[in-house]
Design an enzyme around this catalytic site. Sequence first.
Site: not given
Length: 499
Positions: A342, A246, A417, A395, A414, A398, A424
């Site tokens: 990305e 990232d 959860c 997330c 989140c 989950c 990052d």
Amino acid sequence: MATADPYVEYQPGPDNKRKKRGFKPRPGSMVQAYRFALDPSSAGEMRLRSHCGAARAAYNWSISYVLASWDQRRAEASYNLPEDERTPWRRWSLPSLRKAFNASKRNDPRFCKWWSDNSKEAYNTGFAHAAAAFDNYVKSKRGERPGTRTALPRFKSKHKARLSCRFTTGTIRLEDDRRHITLPVIGTIRTHENTRKLQRRLTNRNARILSATVSHTRGRWFVSLQVEVERAIATPKRSEAVAGVDLGVKSLAVVADHTGQVHHVANPHHLKNELKRLRRASRKVSRRQGPDRRVGKEPSNRWREANTERRRIHHRVANLRQDSIHKLTTSLAREYGTIVVEDLNVAGMMKNRILARSIVDTGFGEIRRQLTYKTAWNGGRLVVADRWFASSKTCSRCGATKDKLPLHIRVFDCDACPLVLDRDVNAARNLAALASCTAGTGVAGDRGARAPKPRGADRKTRTTRQSRKAGAGWAGGATPAVRGKEAGDRRRSIQLTLW
């Protein structure tokens, strides 16, 4: 009748329909570039500049040669002249331009006195660039070329054009002393560094030179040799490891592998560290008597010295940035078997005037470009995530996706959860999971997983299109539409404020 845009009337002839066959290396070989800094003498630098100037002159001649027929046809079309009576099209392929130039160079006053001083490869460089420019323009007009619309080819300025020339034929060799290189017509030029890295391969017949390109970059002359090299099959240290990278401004890269280990690469901020010196140098340049081409005024010697010092700072920043990016990409390609990055919209990110300077200083596009070929060299694999993959808003535990996650919120909390994690690190883990996921499962990192769309918008970066005459707008850059009574109240409040 005259068409709306006569520039796209041209129907390609047989030579333009011919498919370009790119060079394919032999099995077990690949094409690689070796770049060396040159240390030419005063006479050698004059010959280098002459060849680069010849390439620019040939390019400008090609542009004027082709556009002359286009403008003539447009004028004839305005008089409703029949098609068969109009000026014929002039082809812009490399062989056609070269043939037309050879027929006129001995009588053309622009070239007749000096064209023989340079190698034919210098002129072929300009013809090749002009042919590519016209091809890109016509294909973009017809919708056959993806990306932004390509503009009509323009002339290159003598004062702003980059000095470059490419040699594909003739004598191109490295001398046995490993400190000189020989180019056609230019002759033998000393290299600033030792060429043993390539000389050994040439001696063992494990490589052969395909072309050489000389260029003037950052105040120095360089030669880039395109070489077909036999490379042994390499494997990364951890061929089974998957790493999600990232890229960011705070940290240059956050690397998370499939085991959960996270590694932060600090952003060196090369430009930011030199801004104080750069501002001081720029002020010194602005206080000197600089050039003025409008009245033919030459700069003073003190201005030249100050401008040289300012350029030295820019060159230092660019060299440091290039060195850090090479070290980062090389370490990633040699360590991990699969790397996931990305597909960043760098051009769109540059429109943020607050972050534009930091984004330029990091070099997101260069990092991805180097990872593309370095993973292939080291036997790895590069996976590019979809541009609309919500890596930061999903997330990593989950798979729940947030509707919004502003940039100033640096911690991912989140809602489904109890995961609380740096955004990052969360994005890097989602990218790492993307390489091994299967579509349609709805888990974190899945290409088939879709985020909820409460606004009903899909793949949009702003709510409404802002008017050109509008001001700064509301927060976020988007001004929502206001109608009815609310619009009237807003206009009255603005009038009272102005009154």
